[in-house]
Design a protein around this motif. Structure first.
Motif, PDB file in Angstrom:
ATOM      1  N   HIS A 277     -44.151  23.053  42.533  1.00 32.49           N
ATOM      2  CA  HIS A 277     -42.866  23.600  42.106  1.00 32.49           C
ATOM      3  C   HIS A 277     -41.968  22.579  41.385  1.00 32.49           C
ATOM      4  CE1 HIS A 277     -42.946  27.685  43.689  1.00 32.49           C
ATOM      5  NE2 HIS A 277     -41.730  27.837  43.206  1.00 32.49           N
ATOM      6  N   PRO A 278     -41.734  21.413  41.952  1.00 31.49           N
ATOM      7  CA  PRO A 278     -40.816  20.471  41.296  1.00 31.49           C
ATOM      8  C   PRO A 278     -41.239  20.125  39.870  1.00 31.49           C
ATOM      9  CG  PRO A 278     -41.248  19.790  43.548  1.00 31.49           C
ATOM     10  CD  PRO A 278     -42.213  20.900  43.253  1.00 31.49           C
ATOM     11  N   TRP A 279     -42.534  19.880  39.679  1.00 31.46           N
ATOM     12  CA  TRP A 279     -43.037  19.561  38.331  1.00 31.46           C
ATOM     13  C   TRP A 279     -42.750  20.697  37.354  1.00 31.46           C
ATOM     14  CZ3 TRP A 279     -47.025  22.499  36.109  1.00 31.46           C
ATOM     15  CH2 TRP A 279     -47.475  22.053  34.859  1.00 31.46           C
ATOM     16  N   ALA A 280     -43.043  21.957  37.760  1.00 33.20           N
ATOM     17  CA  ALA A 280     -42.836  23.102  36.878  1.00 33.20           C
ATOM     18  C   ALA A 280     -41.364  23.298  36.555  1.00 33.20           C
ATOM     19  CB  ALA A 280     -43.417  24.369  37.525  1.00 33.20           C
ATOM     20  N   GLN A 281     -40.507  23.146  37.550  1.00 30.03           N
ATOM     21  CA  GLN A 281     -39.085  23.372  37.317  1.00 30.03           C
ATOM     22  C   GLN A 281     -38.450  22.267  36.473  1.00 30.03           C
ATOM     23  OE1 GLN A 281     -37.785  24.117  41.436  1.00 30.03           O
ATOM     24  NE2 GLN A 281     -37.579  26.280  40.898  1.00 30.03           N
ATOM     25  N   GLN A 282     -38.902  21.044  36.668  1.00 33.92           N
ATOM     26  CA  GLN A 282     -38.387  19.949  35.841  1.00 33.92           C
ATOM     27  C   GLN A 282     -38.784  20.131  34.377  1.00 33.92           C
ATOM     28  OE1 GLN A 282     -39.755  16.302  37.631  1.00 33.92           O
ATOM     29  NE2 GLN A 282     -38.672  16.705  39.558  1.00 33.92           N
ATOM     30  N   LEU A 283     -40.020  20.547  34.149  1.00 40.42           N
ATOM     31  CA  LEU A 283     -40.484  20.777  32.786  1.00 40.42           C
ATOM     32  C   LEU A 283     -39.686  21.909  32.134  1.00 40.42           C
ATOM     33  CD1 LEU A 283     -42.453  20.093  30.539  1.00 40.42           C
ATOM     34  CD2 LEU A 283     -44.119  21.641  31.590  1.00 40.42           C
ATOM     35  N   ALA A 284     -39.476  22.995  32.889  1.00 40.34           N
ATOM     36  CA  ALA A 284     -38.717  24.128  32.362  1.00 40.34           C
ATOM     37  C   ALA A 284     -37.274  23.724  32.050  1.00 40.34           C
ATOM     38  CB  ALA A 284     -38.746  25.275  33.358  1.00 40.34           C
ATOM     39  N   ALA A 285     -36.693  22.875  32.889  1.00 36.09           N
ATOM     40  CA  ALA A 285     -35.319  22.426  32.650  1.00 36.09           C
ATOM     41  C   ALA A 285     -35.226  21.627  31.350  1.00 36.09           C
ATOM     42  CB  ALA A 285     -34.835  21.585  33.832  1.00 36.09           C
ATOM     43  N   SER A 286     -36.235  20.812  31.078  1.00 40.02           N
ATOM     44  CA  SER A 286     -36.236  20.041  29.823  1.00 40.02           C
ATOM     45  C   SER A 286     -36.381  20.969  28.623  1.00 40.02           C
ATOM     46  CB  SER A 286     -37.365  19.000  29.838  1.00 40.02           C
ATOM     47  OG  SER A 286     -38.640  19.625  29.756  1.00 40.02           O
ATOM     48  N   TRP A 287     -37.168  22.030  28.774  1.00 45.70           N
ATOM     49  CA  TRP A 287     -37.301  23.019  27.697  1.00 45.70           C
ATOM     50  C   TRP A 287     -35.963  23.708  27.439  1.00 45.70           C
ATOM     51  CZ3 TRP A 287     -42.424  25.980  29.213  1.00 45.70           C
ATOM     52  CH2 TRP A 287     -43.518  25.107  29.039  1.00 45.70           C
ATOM     53  N   ALA A 288     -35.302  24.130  28.501  1.00 41.72           N
ATOM     54  CA  ALA A 288     -34.022  24.829  28.354  1.00 41.72           C
ATOM     55  C   ALA A 288     -33.003  23.948  27.631  1.00 41.72           C
ATOM     56  CB  ALA A 288     -33.501  25.242  29.723  1.00 41.72           C
ATOM     57  N   ALA A 289     -32.974  22.664  27.965  1.00 41.20           N
ATOM     58  CA  ALA A 289     -32.034  21.746  27.315  1.00 41.20           C
ATOM     59  C   ALA A 289     -32.349  21.609  25.826  1.00 41.20           C
ATOM     60  CB  ALA A 289     -32.088  20.384  27.998  1.00 41.20           C
ATOM     61  N   GLU A 290     -33.639  21.555  25.489  1.00 31.88           N
ATOM     62  CA  GLU A 290     -34.038  21.425  24.088  1.00 31.88           C
ATOM     63  C   GLU A 290     -33.697  22.693  23.298  1.00 31.88           C
ATOM     64  OE1 GLU A 290     -35.657  19.969  20.546  1.00 31.88           O
ATOM     65  OE2 GLU A 290     -34.943  18.989  22.369  1.00 31.88           O
ATOM     66  N   ILE A 291     -33.940  23.853  23.901  1.00 25.45           N
ATOM     67  CA  ILE A 291     -33.625  25.129  23.239  1.00 25.45           C
ATOM     68  C   ILE A 291     -32.112  25.228  22.993  1.00 25.45           C
ATOM     69  CG2 ILE A 291     -33.592  27.636  23.569  1.00 25.45           C
ATOM     70  CD1 ILE A 291     -36.246  27.195  25.206  1.00 25.45           C
ATOM     71  N   ASP A 292     -31.330  24.840  23.982  1.00 26.77           N
ATOM     72  CA  ASP A 292     -29.877  24.893  23.848  1.00 26.77           C
ATOM     73  C   ASP A 292     -29.406  23.955  22.740  1.00 26.77           C
ATOM     74  OD1 ASP A 292     -27.233  25.766  24.866  1.00 26.77           O
ATOM     75  OD2 ASP A 292     -27.030  23.663  25.423  1.00 26.77           O
ATOM     76  N   ARG A 293     -30.020  22.795  22.652  1.00 25.21           N
ATOM     77  CA  ARG A 293     -29.645  21.826  21.618  1.00 25.21           C
ATOM     78  C   ARG A 293     -29.926  22.363  20.221  1.00 25.21           C
ATOM     79  NH1 ARG A 293     -31.798  18.349  18.313  1.00 25.21           N
ATOM     80  NH2 ARG A 293     -33.934  18.860  18.964  1.00 25.21           N
ATOM     81  N   ARG A 294     -31.008  23.113  20.065  1.00 29.47           N
ATOM     82  CA  ARG A 294     -31.394  23.608  18.739  1.00 29.47           C
ATOM     83  C   ARG A 294     -30.517  24.763  18.257  1.00 29.47           C
ATOM     84  NH1 ARG A 294     -38.055  23.728  18.823  1.00 29.47           N
ATOM     85  NH2 ARG A 294     -38.365  21.613  19.630  1.00 29.47           N
ATOM     86  N   GLY A 295     -29.832  25.423  19.152  1.00 34.94           N
ATOM     87  CA  GLY A 295     -28.901  26.456  18.737  1.00 34.94           C
ATOM     88  C   GLY A 295     -29.516  27.793  18.400  1.00 34.94           C
ATOM     89  N   TYR A 296     -30.644  28.137  19.012  1.00 36.35           N
ATOM     90  CA  TYR A 296     -31.255  29.451  18.782  1.00 36.35           C
ATOM     91  C   TYR A 296     -30.409  30.556  19.416  1.00 36.35           C
ATOM     92  CZ  TYR A 296     -35.492  26.695  17.778  1.00 36.35           C
ATOM     93  OH  TYR A 296     -36.396  25.804  17.263  1.00 36.35           O
ATOM     94  N   ASP A 297     -30.669  31.784  18.983  1.00 39.51           N
ATOM     95  CA  ASP A 297     -30.028  32.954  19.588  1.00 39.51           C
ATOM     96  C   ASP A 297     -30.766  33.289  20.886  1.00 39.51           C
ATOM     97  OD1 ASP A 297     -28.587  35.352  20.012  1.00 39.51           O
ATOM     98  OD2 ASP A 297     -30.184  36.485  19.006  1.00 39.51           O
ATOM     99  N   VAL A 298     -30.119  33.084  22.016  1.00 39.89           N
ATOM    100  CA  VAL A 298     -30.733  33.357  23.314  1.00 39.89           C
ATOM    101  C   VAL A 298     -30.249  34.706  23.816  1.00 39.89           C
ATOM    102  CG1 VAL A 298     -30.984  32.610  25.708  1.00 39.89           C
ATOM    103  CG2 VAL A 298     -30.925  30.912  23.859  1.00 39.89           C
ATOM    104  N   VAL A 299     -31.195  35.625  24.035  1.00 38.70           N
ATOM    105  CA  VAL A 299     -30.878  36.949  24.566  1.00 38.70           C
ATOM    106  C   VAL A 299     -31.263  36.928  26.037  1.00 38.70           C
ATOM    107  CG1 VAL A 299     -31.184  39.434  24.307  1.00 38.70           C
ATOM    108  CG2 VAL A 299     -31.426  37.927  22.311  1.00 38.70           C
ATOM    109  N   GLY A 300     -30.275  36.784  26.887  1.00 34.38           N
ATOM    110  CA  GLY A 300     -30.525  36.596  28.312  1.00 34.38           C
ATOM    111  C   GLY A 300     -29.830  35.334  28.775  1.00 34.38           C
ATOM    112  N   ASP A 301     -30.545  34.554  29.605  1.00 38.47           N
ATOM    113  CA  ASP A 301     -29.932  33.359  30.188  1.00 38.47           C
ATOM    114  C   ASP A 301     -31.005  32.276  30.307  1.00 38.47           C
ATOM    115  OD1 ASP A 301     -28.625  31.436  31.689  1.00 38.47           O
ATOM    116  OD2 ASP A 301     -27.693  32.882  33.046  1.00 38.47           O
TER     117      ASP A 301
END
Length: 404
Positions: A277-301
């Motif tokens: 679990h920790p490995w998967a969640q840490q990786l997902a958190a890094s993805w979320a930060a990168e997506i937010d930085r790029r400024g894409y249109d996020v439908v959802g959360d």
């Protein structure tokens, strides 16, 4: 009417089967609103994706030759809004992406929008292992997890998994030539919420809010529990060598997995081991930060990518409760028996129809006119002149049969 393409490229296990079913069944309604979903069969976009990426797929790739170009041609001819959707497009290479976008008119007046539906790794990893099992794999869950977590990411399993699941990389390949406002990320909501939430997000991303669609699901890709997946893996180990892929799909994947075992909803659910679990969640958190930085249109959360916490009682599919597996096996045997009964009844019906046809032919042979023709033919065949006359008669009748 300006040309616009909404290109949905994945990822797998994010409600894609449901989305494609709704789009396929509502083609006429969509057309009334100027939206084209170009598909003459349910798997038309799947075949087009196979063709675009030259992927082997149990022989289906032979049906796919030319499918992408035909799909792209229909989109260009339409000239308005068109929707294309299949989850295996996520793994396309940059050159394949370039070919796809160019063939759809990108850079030549067509406004291309990329849509990517995504789900947390906590659910995606066990779901991908189960999909492997439903496609004849015999790999254990532990071995699958080891290959997925291997930093080298070598081998078929790791290459495929990260090709269709590593969100920033997919967006790099498909969205590098698109402005961020034309890249739409649809997040799958956490489990336990209202099922219509995901559709509302899809509807917003595709601009379907004002279109009255029939949302009744006829097709889906249901999941299995721990003992059911363990049973299916054992079936694969025992039957792969003797059951051809053409028979495996309807009998094992459809009849056993989707139509029978998926209905056993009280079984323990597949999940990540607590130590992963920790490995998967840490990786997902890094993805979320990168997506937010790029400024894409996020439908959802983007918080949806975090995933649920570990289960309090985790069930290992490599060491399932044998009593639960036995219960699933009884259900599987029952389904196969019922299918066998259905096939035997169908066989008996066809034998009856064949026997009736033979009796009808025999009755026609007994008619006086037939017996007279048969007698004349036999006499003509005894002499050279008669055989010649028969040959002329048959040529005039345009027949190649030896009968009169």
């Amino acid at each position: 009417m300006s040309a616009k393409v909404l290109l949905h490229v994945g990822t797998p296990k994010t409600g894609t089967s449901y989305l494609q079913d709704v789009l396929f069944r509502n083609q006429r309604v969509l057309a009334q609103h100027g939206i084209l979903y170009p598909a003459d069969r349910f798997d038309a976009h799947f075949l087009a994706a196979l063709d675009l990426m030259r992927l082997p797929w149990g022989g289906l790739e032979t049906e796919a030759v030319g499918a992408w170009d035909r799909l792209a041609a229909r989109v260009r001819e339409h000239g308005g809004t068109a929707v294309i959707s299949h989850e295996i497009l996520a793994t396309a290479s940059r050159s394949q992406v370039g070919r796809a976008l160019e063939s759809l008119g990108h850079g030549d007046g067509t406004e291309v929008h990329l849509v990517l539906s995504v789900r947390d790794l906590v659910r995606q990893i066990p779901a991908e292992w189960q999909e492997n099992v439903k496609h004849r794999s015999t790999i254990s869950y532990a071995a699958f997890l080891d290959q997925v977590r291997d930093p080298a990411r070598e081998g078929r399993i790791a290459t495929w998994f990260w090709g269709v699941q590593e969100i920033p990389d997919i967006l790099d390949r498909w969205g590098h030539d698109l402005p961020p406002e034309r890249v739409h990320l649809v997040t799958v909501p956490p489990p336990g919420g209202p099922p219509e939430v995901l559709w509302r997000r899809f509807s917003r991303a595709f601009g379907l809010d004002d279109v009255d669609l029939d949302l009744h699901a006829e097709r889906a890709n249901p999941s299995l529990g721990v003992p059911e997946t363990a049973l299916l893996r054992r079936v694969n180990r025992a039957a792969n060598r003797v059951v051809e892929p053409a028979h495996y799909r309807p009998l094992v994947r459809e009849l056993l997995a989707h139509q029978t075992l998926s209905r056993r909803t009280r079984s323990p659910r597949l999940a990540l081991p607590p130590d992963v679990h920790p490995w998967a969640q840490q990786l997902a958190a890094s993805w979320a930060a990168e997506i937010d930085r790029r400024g894409y249109d996020v439908v959802g959360d983007l918080a949806d990518l975090t995933g649920a916490p570990p289960l309090s009682r985790w069930s290992d599919p490599d060491r399932p409760a044998e009593r639960q597996v036995a219960g699933a096996a009884v259900e599987a045997i029952r389904a196969l028996l019922l299918e066998n009964v259905r096939l035997r009844e169908e066989e008996a019906r066809l034998h009856g129809e064949l026997a009736e046809t033979r009796r009808a032919l025999e009755r026609s042979y007994l008619r006086p006119s037939y017996r007279l023709r048969e007698k004349v033919v036999r006499r003509l065949q005894t002499g050279r002149a008669g055989r010649g006359a028969l040959a002329v008669y048959r040529r005039l009748r345009g027949r190649s049969s030896r009968s009169a």
